[in-house]
Design an enzyme around this catalytic site. Sequence first.
Site, PDB file in Angstrom:
ATOM      1  N   ASP A 287      60.549  81.199  18.077  1.00  0.00           N
ATOM      2  CA  ASP A 287      60.397  81.925  16.818  1.00  0.00           C
ATOM      3  C   ASP A 287      60.257  83.417  17.050  1.00  0.00           C
ATOM      4  OD1 ASP A 287      60.593  79.783  15.231  1.00  0.00           O
ATOM      5  OD2 ASP A 287      58.466  79.642  14.714  1.00  0.00           O
TER       6      ASP A 287
ATOM      7  N   LYS B 236      62.971  82.736  11.310  1.00  0.00           N
ATOM      8  CA  LYS B 236      63.353  82.531   9.917  1.00  0.00           C
ATOM      9  C   LYS B 236      63.032  83.730   9.047  1.00  0.00           C
ATOM     10  CE  LYS B 236      61.169  78.748   9.930  1.00  0.00           C
ATOM     11  NZ  LYS B 236      60.390  77.608   9.448  1.00  0.00           N
TER      12      LYS B 236
ATOM     13  N   MET C 206      49.621  84.859   5.624  1.00  0.00           N
ATOM     14  CA  MET C 206      50.819  85.216   4.860  1.00  0.00           C
ATOM     15  C   MET C 206      50.524  85.830   3.508  1.00  0.00           C
ATOM     16  SD  MET C 206      53.148  81.861   5.735  1.00  0.00           S
ATOM     17  CE  MET C 206      51.855  80.644   5.553  1.00  0.00           C
TER      18      MET C 206
HETATM   19  N1  SAH Z   1      51.586  79.032  13.215  1.00  0.00           N
HETATM   20  C1  SAH Z   1      51.078  80.380  13.071  1.00  0.00           C
HETATM   21  C2  SAH Z   1      51.143  80.871  11.648  1.00  0.00           C
HETATM   22  C3  SAH Z   1      52.524  81.064  11.146  1.00  0.00           C
HETATM   23  S1  SAH Z   1      52.561  81.679   9.521  1.00  0.00           S
HETATM   24  C4  SAH Z   1      49.649  80.414  13.581  1.00  0.00           C
HETATM   25  O1  SAH Z   1      49.065  79.377  13.861  1.00  0.00           O
HETATM   26  O2  SAH Z   1      49.113  81.508  13.741  1.00  0.00           O
HETATM   27  C5  SAH Z   1      52.743  83.408   9.792  1.00  0.00           C
HETATM   28  C6  SAH Z   1      51.485  84.135   9.395  1.00  0.00           C
HETATM   29  O3  SAH Z   1      50.540  84.058  10.435  1.00  0.00           O
HETATM   30  C7  SAH Z   1      51.684  85.599   9.164  1.00  0.00           C
HETATM   31  O4  SAH Z   1      52.172  85.873   7.875  1.00  0.00           O
HETATM   32  C8  SAH Z   1      50.276  86.110   9.317  1.00  0.00           C
HETATM   33  O5  SAH Z   1      49.475  85.857   8.201  1.00  0.00           O
HETATM   34  C9  SAH Z   1      49.770  85.230  10.435  1.00  0.00           C
HETATM   35  N2  SAH Z   1      49.926  85.877  11.735  1.00  0.00           N
HETATM   36  C10 SAH Z   1      50.651  85.466  12.787  1.00  0.00           C
HETATM   37  N3  SAH Z   1      50.511  86.303  13.826  1.00  0.00           N
HETATM   38  C11 SAH Z   1      49.660  87.261  13.422  1.00  0.00           C
HETATM   39  C12 SAH Z   1      49.080  88.413  14.050  1.00  0.00           C
HETATM   40  N4  SAH Z   1      49.360  88.752  15.302  1.00  0.00           N
HETATM   41  N5  SAH Z   1      48.223  89.172  13.321  1.00  0.00           N
HETATM   42  C13 SAH Z   1      47.910  88.847  12.050  1.00  0.00           C
HETATM   43  N6  SAH Z   1      48.418  87.784  11.445  1.00  0.00           N
HETATM   44  C14 SAH Z   1      49.272  86.996  12.098  1.00  0.00           C
END
Ligand code: SAH
Length: 494
Positions: free
Chosen positions: A33, A55, A170
């Site tokens: 991803d 995506k 998100m």
């Molecule tokens: N599976 C991932 C989440 C995917 S959804 C997990 O467990 O973290 C994507 C969302 O994750 C983003 O919109 C944001 O809200 C959050 N996110 C992912 N990486 C991030 C980061 N480094 N800092 C802040 N938010 C993050």
Amino acid sequence: MTVYLVGAGPGDPGLMTARSLELIAAAEVIVYDRLIPANALDGARPEAKLIYAGKEGGGHQVSQAEITRLLVEHGRVAETVVRLKGGDPFVFGRGGEEAEALIAAGILFEVVPGITAGIAAPAYAGIPVTHRDGASAVAFLTGHEDPDKPGSALDWAALAAFPGTLVVYMGVRQLGPIAARLIAAGRAGDEPAAVVQRATLPGQRTVQGTLATIAQLAADAHVKAPAITIFGSVAGLHEQLRWLERRPLHGVTIAVTRAREQASRLAERLRALGAEVVVAPVIRTEMLPGPVPDLGAYDLICFTSPTGVEALFARLDAAGLDARAFPAPDRARIAAIGPATARALQTRGIRADVMPAQAVAEALAEALAGVSVSRALIARAREARDVVPEALRARGAEVEVLAVYETVVELLDETQAAAVAAADYLTFTSASTVRNFLAAVGGAEAWLARGPSRPRVASIGPVTSAELHAHGLAPDVEATSYDIDGLIAAIIGA
Ligand code: SAH
């Protein structure tokens, strides 16, 4: 034939699990991803098939159906398929759907959890998601949807009443409506809130406010995705516990100009202090292939760098030989200029007999004074000082200098040059790094022509500064103690 649904953590490469690295190194196919750490795929096999399946963002978009199809297709034939996702695969990662599709297709799968952003972001912002004083539960929710849309999947009244911390994924775009909805449903407007953008990454920043003010504050600060929002009394602890953002070089980008191997130590120190490091590897070592001399004909073999060891062994290897080509210990002495060189020999099964206390040529020549030598071989770089060969020759020894590698200037491509130009600081650790850097960017004039937005120049000491002046580059910062620590201290103090 197993598909591994692997979490890559929130972005800091150090937060990847040992299991994820092991599987990346073993995989034949990796479907990855967008939100995975930079360099996460560095350990992949060179022949592994790497498939981007992001995506979000611009460019080609791969649909979830297409991703599932890819996993099934490769899972049928490849021994190890890694599906690498940001954070944790089962937390807002659609890992559940992918697992269901794999089961339906009769393909074995395993799940490797990752550190999810909802845990990592508060942790790196100094916000404990649970706390004995008033946060005994935590809820993770998606802020993806417009909360005012009929048929929202979330029960906002229940969330408003939830007795604990709310962590929203998100939710940057919907932050205003979400906060308003929670307040309308009875959650206190003065409850502390925080938004953490790019958590665990070099540009991490946190905006702190209350449920009532956070949306406006985040908009004013131009907070963008990816970001995590935290609602709850614990969000107020950020001010006191913000350990990461308090580090002395947090938010400072520093370009390091050294050969790749040497750059790592300075880069590591700078990163540990919170800096974002751009490595401009302006010089590179290149092995010089050639015949292997008859090592048995020498009673002294000298190595003046780990690369020299590596290069001579590369020649041995190319000739179908190994450490057994070295003369027996009673027939010859092996000398190493310093501990790194001695280690390079040791890992190849050769113990150094002579090593000076200080890793410089003069000290090696001195250390060899007590060794009887009639024929010596020195394996080293093409351009190097002749201190050791001259000292040995002066004693009547026959000396053969074997150039087994050379250092060459590596031109920076425009992307690398632009990244360096955008840094806050550009560091120079020797006069030769100045010359090499300028050669790598097409000369001093080309560099200066980039205009006043160039990074500030940090010099390790007067000799390096003199070289900078000679090229029309005045150092902005100069170390008072002429070493790496001094250089770092000068930048922090600037
Ligand atoms: N599976 C991932 C989440 C995917 S959804 C997990 O467990 O973290 C994507 C969302 O994750 C983003 O919109 C944001 O809200 C959050 N996110 C992912 N990486 C991030 C980061 N480094 N800092 C802040 N938010 C993050």
